[in-house]
Design an enzyme around this catalytic site. Structure first.
Site, PDB file in Angstrom:
ATOM      1  CB  SER A 178      -0.781   0.046   1.115  1.00 20.14           C
ATOM      2  OG  SER A 178      -1.494   1.367   1.402  1.00 20.14           O
ATOM      3  CE1 TYR A 180      -4.954  -2.134   4.694  1.00 23.21           C
ATOM      4  CE2 TYR A 180      -3.455  -0.067   4.113  1.00 23.21           C
ATOM      5  CZ  TYR A 180      -4.188  -1.137   3.655  1.00 23.21           C
ATOM      6  OH  TYR A 180      -4.585  -1.565   2.351  1.00 23.21           O
TER       7      TYR A 180
END
Length: 270
Positions: free
Chosen positions: A148, A161
């Site tokens: 990501s 995350y």
């Protein structure tokens, strides 16, 4: 060339990027094992691929359970005669597990933090280990991991995350080193805001969802959300024979968001 005939295992493939990658791969002639916890939607993805002339099967799998992961790899090998590509796509964000107040450092329960890291960083390692015996038998083996932009940049209420995606970026590089003698390439990609349920939920949890989504888009030099199929195309390229000299890479697919420190309104693009 390309990925025709390659045998894919895609985790978290019932929706979003995983489902799109399964469809893109099948359209290019790959054989695809779809896996997920959502049996109804996962089976629907496989059925749609088969109905459109592709080759796919579905297997239920909790990627945090080594026994289920072993069964997934065995099912894929039995269905297609082996495994060439593992796409570690399954992922979760803290906003799917907790209220907005529980996504800060002060408010987050430890079990939420651990669950995000377990799914996003530990599970890909479990899957890679389970797939290894089959990948060693492949003529064109590779692992493609979902990282990501959060692997290198911070966002609000994103500590679990971000930690997990930073970890998968380094895990990718370490596995690329470890598996290079076996001829197995390992790469990852870093998407930004893609039009998926995960991003939609992330936006909804903010104090002002409309303003937050606008802020996400405004950092992109391509002022829109990315499409899951665009990420699927990148995954398929990284698995392809044309990508034979790409290994240990982290490739952004972010519309140019991290290419600068600004928002598009200063370019007259608002």
């Amino acid at each position: 060339m390309g990925i025709e005939g390659l045998r894919f295992v895609i985790t978290g493939a019932a929706t979003g990027i995983g489902a799109a990658t399964a469809q893109v791969a099948a359209d290019k002639g790959a054989k695809v094992m779809v896996s997920d916890l959502n049996d109804e939607q996962g089976q629907a993805v496989a059925d749609e691929i088969n109905a459109s002339g592709g080759t796919a099967a579905y297997t239920h799998c909790d990627v945090t359970d080594p026994d289920q992961v072993d069964a997934l790899m065995a099912a894929a090998a039995a269905a297609f005669g082996g495994i060439d590509v593992l796409h570690n796509n399954a992922g979760i964000h803290e906003t799917a597990l907790a209220s907005p107040e529980q996504c800060s450092l002060e408010g987050m329960p430890l079990d939420v933090f651990k669950k995000v890291v377990e799914v996003n960083a530990v599970a890909p390692w479990i899957c890679s280990k389970a797939a290894l015996p089959y990948l060693k038998e492949s003529d064109w083996p590779s692992i493609v991991n979902a990282a990501s932009t959060g692997a290198q940049s911070a966002y609000p209420n994103n500590s679990a995350y971000g930690t997990s995606k930073g970890g998968i970026r380094l895990q990718t590089q370490n596995l690329a080193v470890d598996l290079a003698p076996l001829g197995i390439r390992v790469n990852c990609y870093g998407p930004t805001a893609i039009a998926t349920d995960m991003v939609t939920n992330f936006v909804k949890q903010s104090d002002d969802p409309v303003a937050f989504e606008k802020a996400l888009i405004n950092t992109s030099l391509i002022p829109r959300l990315g499409l899951p199929s665009e990420v699927g195309e990148l995954v398929c390229f990284l698995a392809s024979r044309e990508a034979g000299f790409i290994n240990g890479a982290y490739i952004l697919i972010d519309g140019g968001s991290l290419a600068w420190r600004g928002t598009v309104d200063i370019l007259g693009m608002e």
